[in-house]
Enzyme design. Structure first.
Site, PDB file in Angstrom:
ATOM      1  CG  ASN A   7      -1.332  11.701  -1.905  1.00 61.77           C
ATOM      2  OD1 ASN A   7      -0.563  10.765  -1.817  1.00 61.77           O
ATOM      3  ND2 ASN A   7      -2.180  11.845  -2.927  1.00 61.77           N
ATOM      4  CG  PHE A  20      -6.017  -0.337  -1.565  1.00 67.14           C
ATOM      5  CD1 PHE A  20      -6.061  -1.281  -2.579  1.00 67.14           C
ATOM      6  CD2 PHE A  20      -5.246  -0.601  -0.435  1.00 67.14           C
ATOM      7  CE1 PHE A  20      -5.349  -2.463  -2.475  1.00 67.14           C
ATOM      8  CE2 PHE A  20      -4.532  -1.784  -0.325  1.00 67.14           C
ATOM      9  CZ  PHE A  20      -4.578  -2.716  -1.338  1.00 67.14           C
TER      10      PHE A  20
END
Ligand code: CTP
Length: 396
Positions: A209, A322
């Site tokens: 990613n 997160f």
């Protein structure tokens, strides 16, 4: 910003790295530091006081007998209103002088007469650095509580390679910044994950990613600057390790999981910033996949959820997650916090945060929502550290 209105005396001694002190002065003044420059006579052979005066915006001092200082007490007065003395570059000669309390020019006298902390950024040839006398000086300086910034290893101006290169100006500025941070996490051990993971498809292709690792590295640096003992488990990124941080490089989610399992045993805090790949390729090819006719299907299987595993330990560290979402930020972040059983989650918009230098973060905990605002990732990381330090159980 912590550096605003701080007062630093920047000492420059004779060495070719003196030219880097010009950039250091710019970086510090731009961050709001009031820089007063004192140069040795030898330093003026490498860079002129005029340059340093223009960059610091202040009179540059070089002479112990300068009559402009009231009462001729320059060696005392020039450091009395300072928060820190930084000597960059600090030559072998200067280190030896400070280590032995010699005071035969303005800068060395200022160091002996100081009341504020002293930080040296050594710069010298590798043989001078390794010389037994320099190493003895170093030990004496450490014993006396003098702070050391560097040196680093690498190419040297003399053409040799080795230890003794002065840190880059940005690295010295970071050390100064670190010095002024409140030590909110002193004595705590913090484990951080950062970056993307890479899941191999075949020997030359991966699933990954666009995480850059910048937020995770900023969090590691902020925790370290707050006095924590920091371990950073990082996926493949192109970032320098923050100084004083122990870094473990991994590639796949499974490797990250293994590294976290080992390191988490001694952690008080776990901050999971990594963008862990949720899936890996089930039957990765041992040889490069050849183009066939038509499409190609990959079968994926789920990776372990590292954060959920850590949060479910019998005695988990304080866990911070997160959540990078592309929509419904508040709702998804709150749900994720409850599902993973986290005391704290930091939420940001993936399309804004990934790869960027700035971000906008909101924290969610039992007490509700805490917007940290928008800004550079290091600034947000410092606010996150402040928030979590206030939430940690005070046992020690
Ligand atoms: N995380 C993790 N291990 C995983 C996936 C995520 O440790 N295999 C951690 C991340 O580091 C982050 C938090 O979990 O702190 C949330 O990650 P995110 O990818 O946003 O959540 P997911 O649980 O994967 O949910 P989804 O992808 O469906 O949004």
């Amino acid at each position: 910003m912590t550096l605003k209105d701080k007062r630093v005396l920047l000492g420059i001694t004779g060495g070719i790295a003196a030219y880097k002190s010009a950039e250091l002065t710019r970086l510090l003044t731009r961050a709001g530091v009031e820089v007063r420059v004192v140069m040795t006579e030898a330093a003026t052979r490498f860079i002129t006081p005029v340059t340093m005066q223009a960059l610091s915006g202040q009179t540059v001092w070089t002479d112990l007998w300068d009559a402009r200082v009231p009462d001729n007490m320059g060696h005392i007065e020039l450091s009395r209103d300072r928060d820190l003395i930084v000597v960059a570059p600090a030559s072998a000669d200067f280190m030896a002088k400070v280590a032995h309390g010699l005071a035969d020019d303005l800068l060395s006298t200022l160091c002996v007469a100081r009341r504020c902390p002293l930080m040296l950024a050594p710069a010298m040839n590798v043989e001078m650095w390794e010389n037994a006398a320099t190493q003895r000086s170093l030990q004496l300086l450490r014993d006396d509580g003098v702070l050391l910034a560097g040196p680093a290893a690498g190419d040297q101006a003399c053409g040799e390679i080795g230890m003794g290169r002065m840190l880059e100006p940005a690295q010295i500025a970071a050390e100064v910044d670190n010095f002024f941070q409140p030590k909110l996490l002193a004595g705590k051990r913090v484990l951080v994950t950062a970056g993307p993971t890479e899941e191999p498809i075949d020997p030359v292709r991966v699933l990954t990613n666009v995480s850059s690792g910048k937020m995770g590295f900023a969090v590691a640096r902020a925790a370290r600057d707050a006095g924590a003992d920091v371990t950073l488990v990082s996926g493949p990124v192109a970032l320098a390790t923050p100084s004083g941080v122990a870094r473990i490089d991994v590639r796949t989610a499974e490797e990250m999981f293994e590294a976290v399992k080992k390191a988490v045993k001694s952690a008080d805090v776990f901050i999971s910033v990594a963008a862990v790949s949720d899936y890996r390729v089930k039957n990765r090819a041992s040889q490069k996949i050849k183009k066939g006719n038509g499409g190609l299907s990959l079968e994926l299987e789920e990776n372990p959820d590292i954060l959920s595993w850590v949060a479910a330990l019998p005695k988990p560290p304080y866990c911070v997650g997160f959540a990078a979402e592309s929509e419904n930020l508040a709702q998804y972040a709150k749900e994720k916090r409850l599902k993973k059983r986290l005391p704290l989650i930091a939420a940001n918009l993936a399309q804004e945060a990934l790869g960027a230098d700035d971000s906008a973060i909101t924290l969610y905990d039992d007490r509700g929502e805490h917007p940290l605002g928008r800004g550079p990732k290091l600034q947000l990381a410092r606010k996150l550290v402040e928030h979590l330090a206030g939430a940690l159980p005070q046992k020690k």
